[in-house]
Write a protein that holds these residues in place. Structure first.
Motif, PDB file in Angstrom:
ATOM      1  N   ASN A 141       0.847  -1.203   0.000  1.00  0.00           N
ATOM      2  CA  ASN A 141       0.000   0.000   0.000  1.00  0.00           C
ATOM      3  C   ASN A 141       0.878   1.246   0.000  1.00  0.00           C
ATOM      4  OD1 ASN A 141      -2.706  -1.340   0.572  1.00  0.00           O
ATOM      5  ND2 ASN A 141      -1.476  -2.067   2.285  1.00  0.00           N
ATOM      6  N   PRO A 142       1.609   1.514  -1.084  1.00  0.00           N
ATOM      7  CA  PRO A 142       2.579   2.611  -1.087  1.00  0.00           C
ATOM      8  C   PRO A 142       1.967   4.006  -0.968  1.00  0.00           C
ATOM      9  CG  PRO A 142       2.401   1.655  -3.271  1.00  0.00           C
ATOM     10  CD  PRO A 142       1.599   0.791  -2.350  1.00  0.00           C
ATOM     11  N   GLU A 143       0.661   4.112  -1.085  1.00  0.00           N
ATOM     12  CA  GLU A 143      -0.004   5.418  -0.956  1.00  0.00           C
ATOM     13  C   GLU A 143      -0.522   5.665   0.452  1.00  0.00           C
ATOM     14  OE1 GLU A 143       0.115   7.514  -3.599  1.00  0.00           O
ATOM     15  OE2 GLU A 143       1.266   5.885  -4.513  1.00  0.00           O
ATOM     16  N   SER A 144      -0.311   4.731   1.365  1.00  0.00           N
ATOM     17  CA  SER A 144      -0.909   4.801   2.697  1.00  0.00           C
ATOM     18  C   SER A 144      -0.169   5.760   3.628  1.00  0.00           C
ATOM     19  CB  SER A 144      -0.948   3.407   3.331  1.00  0.00           C
ATOM     20  OG  SER A 144      -1.418   3.496   4.660  1.00  0.00           O
ATOM     21  N   TYR A 145      -0.797   6.883   3.902  1.00  0.00           N
ATOM     22  CA  TYR A 145      -0.226   7.821   4.862  1.00  0.00           C
ATOM     23  C   TYR A 145      -0.335   7.278   6.286  1.00  0.00           C
ATOM     24  CZ  TYR A 145      -5.142   9.252   5.038  1.00  0.00           C
ATOM     25  OH  TYR A 145      -6.513   9.258   5.138  1.00  0.00           O
ATOM     26  N   GLU A 146      -1.310   6.396   6.529  1.00  0.00           N
ATOM     27  CA  GLU A 146      -1.460   5.808   7.860  1.00  0.00           C
ATOM     28  C   GLU A 146      -0.264   4.909   8.197  1.00  0.00           C
ATOM     29  OE1 GLU A 146      -3.922   5.416   5.458  1.00  0.00           O
ATOM     30  OE2 GLU A 146      -5.872   5.808   6.369  1.00  0.00           O
ATOM     31  N   ILE A 147       0.145   4.091   7.238  1.00  0.00           N
ATOM     32  CA  ILE A 147       1.301   3.218   7.465  1.00  0.00           C
ATOM     33  C   ILE A 147       2.552   4.059   7.648  1.00  0.00           C
ATOM     34  CG2 ILE A 147       2.809   1.469   6.415  1.00  0.00           C
ATOM     35  CD1 ILE A 147       0.270   0.275   5.108  1.00  0.00           C
ATOM     36  N   LEU A 148       2.692   5.107   6.836  1.00  0.00           N
ATOM     37  CA  LEU A 148       3.860   5.986   6.967  1.00  0.00           C
ATOM     38  C   LEU A 148       3.883   6.678   8.326  1.00  0.00           C
ATOM     39  CD1 LEU A 148       3.821   7.443   3.362  1.00  0.00           C
ATOM     40  CD2 LEU A 148       5.600   5.966   4.347  1.00  0.00           C
ATOM     41  N   LEU A 149       2.729   7.087   8.821  1.00  0.00           N
ATOM     42  CA  LEU A 149       2.656   7.698  10.156  1.00  0.00           C
ATOM     43  C   LEU A 149       3.214   6.742  11.204  1.00  0.00           C
ATOM     44  CD1 LEU A 149       1.709   9.763  12.302  1.00  0.00           C
ATOM     45  CD2 LEU A 149      -0.565   8.717  12.139  1.00  0.00           C
ATOM     46  N   GLU A 150       2.784   5.494  11.160  1.00  0.00           N
ATOM     47  CA  GLU A 150       3.235   4.505  12.143  1.00  0.00           C
ATOM     48  C   GLU A 150       4.709   4.154  11.961  1.00  0.00           C
ATOM     49  OE1 GLU A 150       1.638   3.566  14.836  1.00  0.00           O
ATOM     50  OE2 GLU A 150       0.017   4.880  14.180  1.00  0.00           O
ATOM     51  N   LEU A 151       5.154   4.061  10.731  1.00  0.00           N
ATOM     52  CA  LEU A 151       6.567   3.770  10.473  1.00  0.00           C
ATOM     53  C   LEU A 151       7.441   4.910  11.002  1.00  0.00           C
ATOM     54  CD1 LEU A 151       8.389   1.612   9.239  1.00  0.00           C
ATOM     55  CD2 LEU A 151       8.111   2.740   7.028  1.00  0.00           C
ATOM     56  N   GLY A 152       7.007   6.142  10.802  1.00  0.00           N
ATOM     57  CA  GLY A 152       7.730   7.289  11.351  1.00  0.00           C
ATOM     58  C   GLY A 152       7.791   7.250  12.864  1.00  0.00           C
ATOM     59  N   LYS A 207      11.921  12.017   7.044  1.00  0.00           N
ATOM     60  CA  LYS A 207      11.636  11.660   5.645  1.00  0.00           C
ATOM     61  C   LYS A 207      10.300  10.929   5.528  1.00  0.00           C
ATOM     62  CE  LYS A 207      16.429  11.315   4.142  1.00  0.00           C
ATOM     63  NZ  LYS A 207      17.504  10.409   3.746  1.00  0.00           N
ATOM     64  N   ILE A 208      10.071  10.007   6.429  1.00  0.00           N
ATOM     65  CA  ILE A 208       8.843   9.207   6.400  1.00  0.00           C
ATOM     66  C   ILE A 208       7.623  10.090   6.672  1.00  0.00           C
ATOM     67  CG2 ILE A 208       7.582   7.348   7.589  1.00  0.00           C
ATOM     68  CD1 ILE A 208       9.786   6.265   5.806  1.00  0.00           C
ATOM     69  N   TRP A 209       7.704  10.952   7.688  1.00  0.00           N
ATOM     70  CA  TRP A 209       6.571  11.827   8.007  1.00  0.00           C
ATOM     71  C   TRP A 209       6.345  12.887   6.932  1.00  0.00           C
ATOM     72  CZ3 TRP A 209       8.138  12.120  13.801  1.00  0.00           C
ATOM     73  CH2 TRP A 209       7.528  11.072  14.502  1.00  0.00           C
ATOM     74  N   ASP A 210       7.418  13.382   6.322  1.00  0.00           N
ATOM     75  CA  ASP A 210       7.238  14.313   5.198  1.00  0.00           C
ATOM     76  C   ASP A 210       6.485  13.614   4.062  1.00  0.00           C
ATOM     77  OD1 ASP A 210       8.346  16.701   6.164  1.00  0.00           O
ATOM     78  OD2 ASP A 210      10.366  16.188   5.484  1.00  0.00           O
ATOM     79  N   LEU A 211       6.847  12.373   3.788  1.00  0.00           N
ATOM     80  CA  LEU A 211       6.157  11.609   2.757  1.00  0.00           C
ATOM     81  C   LEU A 211       4.702  11.354   3.159  1.00  0.00           C
ATOM     82  CD1 LEU A 211       6.181  10.125   0.060  1.00  0.00           C
ATOM     83  CD2 LEU A 211       7.114   8.115   1.259  1.00  0.00           C
ATOM     84  N   ALA A 212       4.467  11.057   4.418  1.00  0.00           N
ATOM     85  CA  ALA A 212       3.096  10.844   4.899  1.00  0.00           C
ATOM     86  C   ALA A 212       2.258  12.106   4.698  1.00  0.00           C
ATOM     87  CB  ALA A 212       3.103  10.456   6.380  1.00  0.00           C
ATOM     88  N   LEU A 213       2.849  13.252   4.976  1.00  0.00           N
ATOM     89  CA  LEU A 213       2.142  14.522   4.794  1.00  0.00           C
ATOM     90  C   LEU A 213       1.827  14.761   3.316  1.00  0.00           C
ATOM     91  CD1 LEU A 213       1.065  16.904   6.397  1.00  0.00           C
ATOM     92  CD2 LEU A 213       3.319  17.968   6.198  1.00  0.00           C
ATOM     93  N   ARG A 214       2.770  14.442   2.438  1.00  0.00           N
ATOM     94  CA  ARG A 214       2.517  14.565   0.993  1.00  0.00           C
ATOM     95  C   ARG A 214       1.408  13.616   0.551  1.00  0.00           C
ATOM     96  NH1 ARG A 214       8.037  14.901   0.588  1.00  0.00           N
ATOM     97  NH2 ARG A 214       8.277  12.803  -0.257  1.00  0.00           N
ATOM     98  N   TRP A 245      -0.977  12.358   2.383  1.00  0.00           N
ATOM     99  CA  TRP A 245      -2.252  12.844   2.918  1.00  0.00           C
ATOM    100  C   TRP A 245      -2.783  13.955   2.026  1.00  0.00           C
ATOM    101  CZ3 TRP A 245      -4.805  17.151   4.210  1.00  0.00           C
ATOM    102  CH2 TRP A 245      -6.011  16.984   4.906  1.00  0.00           C
ATOM    103  N   SER A 246      -1.926  14.905   1.668  1.00  0.00           N
ATOM    104  CA  SER A 246      -2.353  16.039   0.841  1.00  0.00           C
ATOM    105  C   SER A 246      -2.859  15.570  -0.520  1.00  0.00           C
ATOM    106  CB  SER A 246      -1.208  17.024   0.645  1.00  0.00           C
ATOM    107  OG  SER A 246      -0.873  17.620   1.861  1.00  0.00           O
ATOM    108  N   GLU A 247      -2.164  14.632  -1.124  1.00  0.00           N
ATOM    109  CA  GLU A 247      -2.565  14.113  -2.438  1.00  0.00           C
ATOM    110  C   GLU A 247      -3.943  13.448  -2.386  1.00  0.00           C
ATOM    111  OE1 GLU A 247       2.047  13.034  -3.649  1.00  0.00           O
ATOM    112  OE2 GLU A 247       0.613  11.395  -3.325  1.00  0.00           O
ATOM    113  N   GLN A 248      -4.214  12.772  -1.283  1.00  0.00           N
ATOM    114  CA  GLN A 248      -5.433  11.969  -1.205  1.00  0.00           C
ATOM    115  C   GLN A 248      -6.589  12.671  -0.515  1.00  0.00           C
ATOM    116  OE1 GLN A 248      -4.481   8.157   0.571  1.00  0.00           O
ATOM    117  NE2 GLN A 248      -2.473   8.250  -0.387  1.00  0.00           N
ATOM    118  N   GLN A 249      -6.288  13.517   0.458  1.00  0.00           N
ATOM    119  CA  GLN A 249      -7.347  14.018   1.328  1.00  0.00           C
ATOM    120  C   GLN A 249      -7.668  15.510   1.196  1.00  0.00           C
ATOM    121  OE1 GLN A 249      -9.165  12.112   3.731  1.00  0.00           O
ATOM    122  NE2 GLN A 249      -8.296  10.441   2.522  1.00  0.00           N
ATOM    123  N   ALA A 250      -6.753  16.298   0.683  1.00  0.00           N
ATOM    124  CA  ALA A 250      -6.934  17.745   0.689  1.00  0.00           C
ATOM    125  C   ALA A 250      -8.233  18.190   0.013  1.00  0.00           C
ATOM    126  CB  ALA A 250      -5.725  18.429   0.059  1.00  0.00           C
ATOM    127  N   ALA A 251      -8.605  17.546  -1.075  1.00  0.00           N
ATOM    128  CA  ALA A 251      -9.817  17.935  -1.798  1.00  0.00           C
ATOM    129  C   ALA A 251     -11.037  17.118  -1.368  1.00  0.00           C
ATOM    130  CB  ALA A 251      -9.599  17.781  -3.297  1.00  0.00           C
TER     131      ALA A 251
END
Length: 135
Positions: free
Chosen positions: A25-36, A51-58, A60-66
């Protein structure tokens, strides 16, 4: 599952579990949050956690901002974790920006505002005590 593995002290297993989840699930910001969290809290690896949390934030923005109903809880968690890391590393301006982002998503914006105000005071003190031409 990763939370419980970490809680039991099985850090390597938790990391393996999260990495496998991320591969699937390479698009999962939830997994990235936990990995960070694992890298920051358990491995004390701030560079990797950032790096991991910056990616999680990106992600999240790609998927959730709109999204009409964005996952604000996860945005709050990602931004606050990253802000605390940045504060600990002395990056007060970035920490303030992240807390301001989190404030928009938080159920407790007033508590975050107190943290922002404190960081702004620290930053102003640092800047006023810096030698001329150093900044």
């Amino acid at each position: 599952a990763a939370y419980w593995l970490r809680d039991l002290g099985k850090i390597k297993e938790a990391e393996r579990f999260l990495r496998e989840g991320f591969l699937n699930n390479p698009e999962s910001y939830e997994i990235l949050l936990e990995l960070g969290r694992l890298y920051y809290d358990n491995n004390h690896d701030t560079a990797r956690a950032r790096k991991i949390w910056d990616l999680a934030l990106r992600r999240w923005s790609e998927q959730q901002a709109a999204n009409k109903k964005p996952d604000l809880l996860k945005l709050d968690q990602i931004a606050v974790n990253l802000a605390h890391l940045e504060e600990g590393e002395g990056n007060l301006s970035r920490a303030i920006q992240l807390l301001q982002l989190s404030q928009k998503a938080s159920p407790h914006p007033e508590a975050l505002q107190r943290q922002i105000d404190e960081l702004k005071r620290k930053l102003a003190t640092r800047q006023s005590s810096a030698p001329p031409g150093s900044g």
